[in-house]
Write a protein that holds these residues in place. Structure first.
Motif, PDB file in Angstrom:
ATOM      1  N   ARG B  66      47.006  39.679 101.579  1.00 25.78           N
ATOM      2  CA  ARG B  66      46.485  40.504 101.269  1.00 25.78           C
ATOM      3  C   ARG B  66      47.969  41.645 100.276  1.00 25.78           C
ATOM      4  O   ARG B  66      49.197  41.970  99.187  1.00 25.78           O
ATOM      5  N   PHE B  71      48.512  44.507  97.323  1.00 28.89           N
ATOM      6  CA  PHE B  71      47.632  45.384  98.141  1.00 28.89           C
ATOM      7  C   PHE B  71      47.618  45.446  99.471  1.00 28.89           C
ATOM      8  O   PHE B  71      47.533  47.303  99.516  1.00 28.89           O
ATOM      9  N   PRO B  91      51.342  45.662  92.855  1.00 25.14           N
ATOM     10  CA  PRO B  91      49.971  44.105  92.549  1.00 25.14           C
ATOM     11  C   PRO B  91      49.769  43.754  90.818  1.00 25.14           C
ATOM     12  O   PRO B  91      49.966  42.614  90.125  1.00 25.14           O
ATOM     13  N   ASN B  92      49.597  44.393  90.037  1.00 25.30           N
ATOM     14  CA  ASN B  92      49.045  44.537  88.799  1.00 25.30           C
ATOM     15  C   ASN B  92      50.696  43.886  87.853  1.00 25.30           C
ATOM     16  O   ASN B  92      50.776  43.468  86.496  1.00 25.30           O
ATOM     17  N   ILE B  96      50.013  37.543  89.728  1.00 28.07           N
ATOM     18  CA  ILE B  96      49.551  35.846  90.747  1.00 28.07           C
ATOM     19  C   ILE B  96      47.734  36.277  90.838  1.00 28.07           C
ATOM     20  O   ILE B  96      47.233  37.262  90.494  1.00 28.07           O
ATOM     21  N   LEU B  98      43.976  36.377  91.879  1.00 30.64           N
ATOM     22  CA  LEU B  98      43.112  36.534  92.869  1.00 30.64           C
ATOM     23  C   LEU B  98      41.786  36.387  92.890  1.00 30.64           C
ATOM     24  O   LEU B  98      41.277  36.648  92.324  1.00 30.64           O
ATOM     25  N   PHE B 100      38.559  36.414  94.556  1.00 33.46           N
ATOM     26  CA  PHE B 100      38.009  37.061  95.402  1.00 33.46           C
ATOM     27  C   PHE B 100      36.541  35.800  96.388  1.00 33.46           C
ATOM     28  O   PHE B 100      36.589  35.473  95.790  1.00 33.46           O
ATOM     29  N   ALA B 104      34.371  39.822  92.745  1.00 31.04           N
ATOM     30  CA  ALA B 104      34.863  40.867  91.985  1.00 31.04           C
ATOM     31  C   ALA B 104      34.540  40.010  90.521  1.00 31.04           C
ATOM     32  O   ALA B 104      35.469  40.906  89.896  1.00 31.04           O
ATOM     33  N   PHE B 106      33.574  41.343  86.808  1.00 33.51           N
ATOM     34  CA  PHE B 106      32.817  42.784  86.313  1.00 33.51           C
ATOM     35  C   PHE B 106      31.399  42.658  86.237  1.00 33.51           C
ATOM     36  O   PHE B 106      31.537  42.119  84.774  1.00 33.51           O
ATOM     37  N   TYR B 117      39.578  39.548  80.300  1.00 32.99           N
ATOM     38  CA  TYR B 117      40.067  40.823  80.495  1.00 32.99           C
ATOM     39  C   TYR B 117      41.939  40.719  80.121  1.00 32.99           C
ATOM     40  O   TYR B 117      42.575  41.275  79.823  1.00 32.99           O
ATOM     41  N   PRO B 118      42.203  39.268  81.375  1.00 29.62           N
ATOM     42  CA  PRO B 118      43.575  39.628  81.257  1.00 29.62           C
ATOM     43  C   PRO B 118      44.653  39.160  80.123  1.00 29.62           C
ATOM     44  O   PRO B 118      45.469  39.750  80.239  1.00 29.62           O
ATOM     45  N   VAL B 121      44.722  42.952  78.841  1.00 28.41           N
ATOM     46  CA  VAL B 121      45.787  43.510  78.737  1.00 28.41           C
ATOM     47  C   VAL B 121      47.216  43.303  78.887  1.00 28.41           C
ATOM     48  O   VAL B 121      47.663  43.724  78.595  1.00 28.41           O
ATOM     49  N   ARG B 165      39.243  33.282  85.356  1.00 26.71           N
ATOM     50  CA  ARG B 165      39.604  34.167  84.703  1.00 26.71           C
ATOM     51  C   ARG B 165      41.156  34.602  85.142  1.00 26.71           C
ATOM     52  O   ARG B 165      41.713  34.917  85.137  1.00 26.71           O
ATOM     53  N   ALA B 166      40.890  34.232  86.940  1.00 26.71           N
ATOM     54  CA  ALA B 166      42.459  34.034  87.362  1.00 26.71           C
ATOM     55  C   ALA B 166      43.112  32.816  86.240  1.00 26.71           C
ATOM     56  O   ALA B 166      44.523  33.786  86.262  1.00 26.71           O
ATOM     57  N   MET B 169      45.352  34.708  83.012  1.00 24.83           N
ATOM     58  CA  MET B 169      46.590  35.008  83.096  1.00 24.83           C
ATOM     59  C   MET B 169      48.144  34.877  83.132  1.00 24.83           C
ATOM     60  O   MET B 169      48.690  34.528  82.906  1.00 24.83           O
TER      61      MET B 169
END
Lengths: 300, 372
Positions: B66, B71, B91-92, B96, B98, B100, B104, B106, B117-118, B121, B165-166, B169
């Protein structure tokens, strides 16, 4: 009301499936429901049917109620500008009340679910307080605060803001928000408590700032709770009587206050009944809309 | 950085100093109230490497994760990414990826939208988002599942969505929090190998946190074993297994027979330890007279019948357990109960019978420290 509380029925059936106990027999089942059915039949269905019948009667002030099968009340309501305005004003009051409740309750619900643990109970009690006090007492309290000599009006006056609070739509909205915002707050607290906070951390790690996380991850996940809160707040504030009556002082009329005066002082039951049916129809329309929206959200 | 590179990454060889350091913990200390969870924690991870933080709960491994994700801000010490100090970076802004433990994902978005998503963004153009999402779905073998909501996928599939998803990005570092713990036991190995393959194929530097020794051994280039907020030992899985630095390590990484004694002499890489069961040899260097323990893994012990060379131990059979492919015997020798893994075809020795055990000196190792 299953549309408003979407998860209750599903959770119930899931539990029942795994139960080792036999469900009660049909006879016992009906017997269990009998008290409710009796109350429902004589306390709700019968009066409602009577009102439904009254709505098609005619009325002449000299004679009074004349039994008939006429649509004259409905054409009067939908065809007269006075009643159309009344309808629009009623919906607008409920809408503004609902929107203000969202703005107040979303931060409040966030504070309750995510604030310091020891403050949660106190905040929750404060939130529920309006539900636990009599509407009349509460509304008289507001009358004092909002009146020409009242504290809030005094603050506005000293700031030079030329706004009157008591006996205006603004005053009515203040009273309605205070009375019905617990519905919104409770729905949002339940929705926020269900969110996996790690989805928010995930969004952060994927590059979203705090606002992005809120609008793309937190808010969408509370969609159903928000919809439930909106329906409850809208429908209840639309059908409120005491608050608009006392805080509006006869100058802010809604469908319900007009129903009340027509039924009591004017003794015009056909018009009051027809207005009542219009109100009922709007309520059903909103519930229908809600279940359609919810249904679309849970697909896939 | 935003493209998945297909070249095989050079696994970092930290021992020789080759490979750029991507992640660096430098003297990180963290406490919750009076309870200190990380003590002067330092670790370097080189490009393309997968390092596992292995430890029981409360060992500080999740805290370290973390802190790296941003975080938590450590009480003291620095965290560097590619040489840049990110100790206080939000963190954003760290880049990195992550994954989970609970994935996690959505729940209100489809698989495709989750992976996109990333990219959204980052402001990636729409056609490019679509191409990349398709690529990633193929990479994690979920083509055709993109329109589903995550809740309709199996645990293993959700895990792969979280991974995609990770990776979407184009992360500097991938962090995996207990990646296999939410999966069925019979899936774990497959998914673990799959993650490892993806990590190597994309050349991503990765850190995983786990309490499961098998997971760490099967996936990591190097393992840092944490205990009470400190690194107990850092090394390749083989190093940890064959040359544990402490008696705790010897037991933590596998079944261990530890025979306490005193070093008698050592020469040519072999040390002789005087124990209650006799003077026994093992790899290691130590000063004569020091107390030490001799580690012999159960699979390295065998029954001796003839007159072959090598160290001997005599003992009494306490119990035997037959597992099909193996036969486990518990043998008591001079107050120490040794576990012996024998091939399943071995006839079980009778209880209370006296047997002779042997091992080759180079598989036993001297572990410094007395009895713990």
């Amino acid at each position: 009301m299953t549309a408003v509380v979407p998860d209750a029925s599903r959770a119930g059936s899931r539990k029942a499936k795994g139960s080792a106990y036999q469900p009660v027999g049909r006879g016992t089942f009906l017997l269990l429901l009998t008290p409710l059915l009796l109350v429902f039949a004589f306390g709700f269905a019968y009066p409602l049917l009577t009102v439904g019948r009254f709505a098609f009667d005619r009325f002449e002030s000299a004679v009074g109620q004349i039994p008939a099968w006429s649509t004259e009340q409905f054409s009067a309501i939908l065809g007269t500008e006075v009643y159309r305005d009344l309808l629009v004003r009623t919906l607008l009051l409920a809408l503004v009340t609902t929107l203000v409740s969202i703005l107040i309750c979303y931060p409040l619900a966030l504070a309750i679910t995510r604030g310091p643990r020891r403050l949660r109970g106190i905040l929750m009690a404060l939130t529920l307080m309006p539900m636990l006090t009599s509407v009349v007492v509460k509304t008289f309290g507001w009358t004092v605060l909002l009146s020409r000599e009242g504290f809030l009006q005094g603050v506005l006056d000293s700031l030079g803001i030329p706004v009157q609070l008591l006996f205006t739509p603004l005053g009515v909205v203040i009273g309605l928000v205070h009375t019905y915002m617990p519905f919104m707050a409770l729905s949002l607290v339940a929705a926020l408590a269900r969110i996996d906070r790690r989805t928010e951390e995930a969004a952060t790690s994927l590059g979203s700032g705090p606002l992005g996380v809120f609008f793309k991850v937190t808010l969408p996940q509370t969609r159903n709770g928000l919809a439930a809160g909106m329906v409850l707040t809208f429908v209840t504030s639309m059908s409120a009587l005491v608050t608009p009556q006392l805080l509006g002082g006869g100058r802010v009329n809604t469908l319900v206050t007009v129903i009340y005066t027509q039924a009591t002082s004017a003794q015009n039951w056909p018009l009051a009944s027809a207005l009542g049916l219009v109100l009922l129809a709007i309520t059903f329309l909103i519930l229908l809309l809600n279940s359609v929206v919810m249904g679309r959200g849970s697909r896939n | 950085m935003s493209q998945i590179s297909e070249q095989r990454a050079e696994p970092g060889r930290p021992d020789t100093g080759a490979g750029a350091v991507v992640v660096e913990f430098d003297g990180v200390t963290q406490s919750y109230g009076a309870h200190q969870v990380l003590h002067d924690f330092s670790l370097q991870v080189t490009r393309g490497e997968l390092v596992a933080l292995l430890g029981p709960s409360g060992s500080g491994k999740t805290t370290a994760l973390r802190i790296l994700a941003g975080f938590l801000t450590p009480d003291s010490g620095r965290v560097r990414l590619d040489g840049k100090d990110v100790t206080r970076t939000a963190p954003n802004k760290r880049g990195i990826g992550l994954v989970f433990q609970s994935y996690a994902l959505f729940p209100h978005l489809t698989v495709e939208q989750n992976i996109a998503y990333p990219l959204k963004v980052q402001g990636t153009r729409r056609e490019q988002v679509r191409t990349r999402v398709t690529e990633l779905l193929e990479l994690v073998r979920l083509d055709g599942q993109g329109h589903k909501k995550p809740a309709r996928l199996s645990g293993g599939q959700q895990q792969r969505v979280a991974l995609a998803r990770a990776l979407a990005m184009g992360p500097e570092v991938l962090l995996l929090d207990e990646p296999l713990s939410n999966l069925d036991a019979n899936l774990r190995r497959d998914v673990g190998e799959e993650i490892r393959r993806l990590q190597q194929r994309t050349g991503t530097t990765a850190i995983m946190v786990t309490h499961d020794r098998q997971e760490a051994f099967g996936m990591a280039d190097r393992i840092a074993v944490l205990r009470g907020g400190r690194i107990e030992q850092l090394g390749t899985p083989r190093e940890l297994y064959t040359t544990p630095a402490t008696p705790f390590m010897a037991r933590f990484v596998g079944e261990a027979n530890l025979i306490p004694g005193t070093v008698e002499r050592s020469d040519g890489g072999l040390a002789w330890v005087r124990t209650a069961a006799g003077t026994l040899p093992g790899r290691g260097q130590a000063v004569a007279g020091e107390s030490a323990q001799l580690l012999v893994r159960p699979e390295d012990l065998h029954l001796v019948s003839g007159t072959e060379d090598g160290p001997r131990l005599q003992g009494r059979v306490v119990d035997t357990f037959y597992y099909g492919s193996s036969l486990v015997a518990e043998v008591e020798t001079a107050g120490v109960v040794l576990t012996v893994d024998l091939p399943g075809s071995t006839p079980a020795p009778a209880q209370e019978s006296v047997v002779t055990l042997g091992y080759s000196p180079e598989v036993a190792v001297l572990v410094p420290g007395g009895d713990t």
